[in-house]
Design a protein around this motif. Structure first.
Motif, PDB file in Angstrom:
ATOM      1  N   ASN A  30       0.819  -1.223   0.000  1.00  0.00           N
ATOM      2  CA  ASN A  30       0.000   0.000   0.000  1.00  0.00           C
ATOM      3  C   ASN A  30       0.848   1.266   0.000  1.00  0.00           C
ATOM      4  N   LEU A  31       1.809   1.312  -0.899  1.00  0.00           N
ATOM      5  CA  LEU A  31       2.682   2.479  -1.001  1.00  0.00           C
ATOM      6  C   LEU A  31       1.945   3.645  -1.642  1.00  0.00           C
ATOM      7  N   SER A  32       2.341   4.843  -1.286  1.00  0.00           N
ATOM      8  CA  SER A  32       1.768   6.026  -1.930  1.00  0.00           C
ATOM      9  C   SER A  32       2.222   6.046  -3.390  1.00  0.00           C
ATOM     10  N   GLU A  33       1.564   6.902  -4.183  1.00  0.00           N
ATOM     11  CA  GLU A  33       1.894   6.957  -5.615  1.00  0.00           C
ATOM     12  C   GLU A  33       3.362   7.287  -5.840  1.00  0.00           C
ATOM     13  N   GLN A  34       3.922   8.133  -4.996  1.00  0.00           N
ATOM     14  CA  GLN A  34       5.341   8.490  -5.089  1.00  0.00           C
ATOM     15  C   GLN A  34       5.973   8.260  -3.722  1.00  0.00           C
ATOM     16  N   ALA A  35       6.341   7.023  -3.447  1.00  0.00           N
ATOM     17  CA  ALA A  35       6.886   6.656  -2.140  1.00  0.00           C
ATOM     18  C   ALA A  35       8.322   7.151  -1.987  1.00  0.00           C
ATOM     19  N   THR A  36       8.699   7.426  -0.756  1.00  0.00           N
ATOM     20  CA  THR A  36      10.088   7.766  -0.451  1.00  0.00           C
ATOM     21  C   THR A  36      10.790   6.485  -0.003  1.00  0.00           C
ATOM     22  N   LEU A  37      12.098   6.533   0.058  1.00  0.00           N
ATOM     23  CA  LEU A  37      12.859   5.379   0.540  1.00  0.00           C
ATOM     24  C   LEU A  37      12.490   5.061   1.986  1.00  0.00           C
TER      25      LEU A  37
END
Length: 164
Positions: free
Chosen positions: A22-29
């Motif tokens: 369930n990662l956001s559309e632009q996930a961070t590390l």
């Protein structure tokens, strides 16, 4: 498709595993690390070491009872270390017990005595033998890379869109 065997057995595919994060559309590390840590159920430490310690290793997952450690060569580029990290995340997320190697090959002999003394449950390094296990972990690495790469700028120029 390299993952027909896993799908036929009802196992989770790399796409299913990554979607479950369930990662956001632009996930961070940091978000990615947190999501994989939650799925793993214990902390994951990323540890960079000098390339001379293990010159042929690009990434190594060491699982202990209360945490996992991913060892990465410090002199490799950030992009390469990230990809190696994502590959090891693939092994973690797919609950791999090994890389498809024989039991004597799974843990390098120099680590066998250290592992017993330090509570290491399993140790996986990227295998040069590209079997189904390695391909699945690599597929997850590419999917995770796509999740953290910057979104492409949509050009309004017809000429730019024509050339992609």
């Amino acid at each position: 498709m390299r993952f027909r065997k896993a799908e036929a057995e009802g196992s989770r595919t790399p796409e299913m595993v990554v979607k479950a994060l369930n990662l956001s559309e632009q996930a961070t590390l940091d978000e990615l690390l947190a999501a994989v840590t939650e799925a793993h159920g214990k902390p994951i430490e990323l540890k960079e070491i000098d390339n001379t310690v293990m010159p042929t290793v690009t990434g190594l997952w060491i699982e202990k009872e209360h945490k996992s450690v991913i060892v990465l060569p410090a002199q490799d580029s950030r992009l390469h270390r990230n990809h190696a990290t994502f590959h090891e995340f693939g092994h973690i997320l797919l609950s791999h017990d090994g890389c498809g190697l024989s039991p004597t090959d799974k843990v390098p002999s120099i680590f066998k005595h250290i592992g017993a003394q330090n509570g290491i449950k399993r140790m996986l390094a990227r295998s040069l033998d590209w079997n189904d296990t390695e391909w699945a972990a690599e597929h997850i690495a590419y999917l995770l890379s796509l999740a953290v790469l910057p979104l492409e700028h949509k050009s309004t120029s017809d000429l730019e869109r024509m050339f992609g």
